[in-house]
Motif scaffolding. Structure first.
Motif, mmCIF file in Angstrom:
data_model
loop_
_atom_site.group_PDB
_atom_site.id
_atom_site.type_symbol
_atom_site.label_atom_id
_atom_site.label_comp_id
_atom_site.label_asym_id
_atom_site.label_seq_id
_atom_site.Cartn_x
_atom_site.Cartn_y
_atom_site.Cartn_z
ATOM 1 N N UNK A 186 73.176 34.738 12.752
ATOM 2 C CA UNK A 186 73.849 34.795 11.683
ATOM 3 C C UNK A 186 73.297 35.555 10.550
ATOM 4 N N UNK A 187 73.851 36.713 9.929
ATOM 5 C CA UNK A 187 73.528 37.346 8.792
ATOM 6 C C UNK A 187 74.272 37.142 7.753
ATOM 7 N N UNK A 188 73.757 37.040 6.676
ATOM 8 C CA UNK A 188 74.480 36.945 5.209
ATOM 9 C C UNK A 188 73.891 38.344 4.758
ATOM 10 N N UNK A 247 64.400 39.147 5.957
ATOM 11 C CA UNK A 247 65.380 40.451 5.429
ATOM 12 C C UNK A 247 65.408 41.201 6.585
ATOM 13 N N UNK A 248 66.411 42.085 6.200
ATOM 14 C CA UNK A 248 66.796 43.197 6.959
ATOM 15 C C UNK A 248 66.785 44.627 6.521
ATOM 16 N N UNK A 275 74.086 30.867 3.547
ATOM 17 C CA UNK A 275 74.287 31.522 2.263
ATOM 18 C C UNK A 275 75.312 32.257 2.283
ATOM 19 N N UNK A 276 75.757 33.046 3.329
ATOM 20 C CA UNK A 276 76.799 33.851 3.460
ATOM 21 C C UNK A 276 78.372 33.445 3.154
ATOM 22 N N UNK A 323 68.726 36.521 6.264
ATOM 23 C CA UNK A 323 69.081 35.533 7.641
ATOM 24 C C UNK A 323 69.989 34.279 6.753
ATOM 25 N N UNK A 324 71.035 33.924 7.470
ATOM 26 C CA UNK A 324 72.179 33.297 6.836
ATOM 27 C C UNK A 324 71.595 31.954 6.496
#
Length: 545
Positions: free
Chosen positions: A79-81, A175-176, A104-105, A94-95
């Protein structure tokens, strides 16, 4: 009716109709709805390669993310925000918040220009560094990190604490790396968090206008989709129909194709087109894309010529397509005709294993009417659906049979030989919900080390126990011999008076020391029996102690 009124009403009606037309077809979106209750992706799919190759993936279109907007996505099992800060830059993290696990998303807000604020307790995380910060100065928050002693069995530690402190200091989330090019936001995913070894291409398409997009959900392995571009023969069976109402014996499509890795030494010669107009057009595209030297070894190129065939007899060349497959999930397909030019951007978003979201974004020449671009997108979607019906119900075979005497299967074999060779070092972890999670890998490595240490400790303990048991057995043997000695001399012991018994007890204490020093004392006749016993005792002690 008064003509003056008509002169006002008719233009207003026409303007309203055009407004409806513009709103409908200016950006024509055909999106398949997600069906979470469908479990097609849970079915067995043969023995495929890893599900998530490393590389650049589409995150969203730029227009889909406004300033201050926060979104959440399930991407490749995680899961990514992601959000656009007030500095207009897109960030992805990262969410889940490390404080209490909130997403966070969902409900999070942009704060301090580049930060995202947790909706649960207001902790803010910088999208650049991942640090939890206190203010716009990005000064890090100092926190104490606790961990369950044994969360599965819920056992306390020696102090009786279920949570024990493991560290204190700064805290950060993953972070991405994100890039925004030509209206598309890309995200770099790598299982070992390596840096990108190629960059996405910023194509020269200013003369083309965004017109629409189709979205489909596909249930297959991710390699099936780009591999489809190297399959020349399937065009004759899957993509021959023009539409659902005209039989193929009246009018049909006929396709010819070339496919080649971009790093082939004779690429330009092998991919050269016979028609001058198309040859110049394709050369400009080749020069543009192949100039990215880092990307060339991860790019495959295909050239398609489409013919309309009437009554299986007369054919006319109507479309020339040039496609660039870049990495595991991005394809740029340029379509040239005598009437228009178009660009399809295909992007794959792996949601989880065997569950993919596929986008086809259409750009056309601005002179093309909106209804025409919508019709072209619909025609392209029809061809995609024909593929999807097969992708959803096929397996990835480990053992493959090819007809190498024909002209189609050698392309497929060459593609499969090329793809693993260039992508094997970028393959991700095998199946699972968190295939990208490096922390999971580290935990497994730590567990392995702990198991080795425990095995070594167990071997040492077993050795010590064995040694103690050996000493205990040796002592038991000595005790049995001592008892036997006493039993054999019990009559002599019973005849002793108190003085002799005390003397014998003293003799037992001093015998070993005296014997080592060679000081065996002589006794008078009255102690002759005691002397005989002492001599036997000395012999016994020297032998068994």
């Amino acid at each position: 009716m008064d003509w003056a009124r008509l002169e006002i009403i008719v233009p207003l009606i026409l303007i309203f109709i055009y407004w409806l037309y513009y709103r409908k077809f200016r950006f024509y979106l055909i999106a398949e709805k997600a069906q979470p209750n469908v479990l097609r992706h849970k079915l067995a799919r043969g023995t495929p390669p890893p599900s998530y190759p490393n590389g650049w993936y589409r995150l969203c279109r730029s227009t889909e993310l406004k300033i201050g907007q926060v979104e959440e996505i399930k991407f490749a099992g995680r899961h990514i925000a992601y959000y656009r800060g007030t500095d207009k830059v897109v960030y992805a993290v990262a969410a889940y918040c490390p404080h209490m696990g909130a997403n966070l998303g969902i409900g999070g807000q942009v704060k301090f220009k580049s930060c995202i604020e947790c909706p649960f307790h207001g902790w803010a995380f910088d999208g650049k560094s991942g640090l939890c910060v206190n203010s716009e100065k990005l000064d890090p928050k100092i926190v104490s990190t606790y961990c369950y002693n044994n969360i599965e069995k819920m056992n306390p530690n020696q102090k009786g604490e279920y949570l024990q402190k493991v560290e204190e200091g700064e805290i950060k989330i993953k972070t991405y790396l994100v890039k925004e090019l030509r209206g598309i936001v890309y995200i770099w995913l790598h299982c070992l968090e390596a840096k990108p070894w190629y960059e996405p291409v910023s194509e020269q398409s200013d003369h083309l206008q965004l017109r629409g997009e189709s979205v489909n959900y596909v249930n297959c392995h991710i390699q099936e989709i780009p591999e489809n571009g190297a399959d020349a023969r399937h065009f004759d069976y899957i993509h021959s129909s023009v539409n659902d109402y005209i039989p193929t014996w009246i009018v049909s499509f006929k396709w010819t194709m070339k496919s080649l890795p971009a790093n082939d030494p004779d690429f330009y010669k092998k991919m050269e087109h016979s028609k001058e107009k198309v040859r110049k057009y394709q050369k400009n595209l080749f020069d543009q894309y192949l100039s990215n030297k880092d990307l060339r070894q991860y790019m495959n190129v295909l050239c398609l010529d489409a013919y309309l065939v009437f009554f299986n007899k007369w054919k006319f060349n109507v479309i020339w397509a040039t496609g660039f497959q870049m990495g595991p999930a991005t394809v740029a397909l340029y379509v040239l005709s005598d009437v228009f030019e178009a660009l399809y951007k295909q992007a794959i978003q792996p949601v989880e294993r065997f569950n993919l979201k596929v986008f086809h974004t259409l750009y056309t020449t601005s002179s093309l009417p909106y209804w025409a671009s919508a019709y072209i997108l619909g025609g392209e979607l029809r061809q995609v659906i024909a593929d999807v019906s097969l992708w959803n119900n096929k397996i990835f075979t480990e053992k493959v049979a090819y007809n190498l005497k024909g002209d189609a299967d050698p392309l497929l074999l060459r593609w499969r030989q090329w793809d693993p060779e260039n992508l094997k070092k970028v393959q991700m972890l095998w199946n699972g919900e968190y295939e990208f999670n490096k922390l999971k890998m580290l935990q497994q490595e730590q567990l392995f080390i702990v198991l080795i240490v425990l095995v070594i400790i167990a071997i040492i303990i077993a050795h010590l126990i064995t040694k103690c048991q050996g000493r205990e057995k040796e002592q038991q043997v000595k005790d049995r011999l001592r008892k036997k000695f006493i039993k054999n001399n019990i009559e002599t012991l019973n005849d002793m008076n108190e003085e002799e018994a005390l003397l014998l007890q003293e003799t037992y204490k001093n015998t070993l020391e005296n014997s080592k020093q060679g000081k065996i004392a002589k006794y008078d006749a009255r102690m002759q029996k005691i002397q005989e016993i002492r001599q036997k005792t000395v012999k016994f002690i020297l032998t068994h102690e």
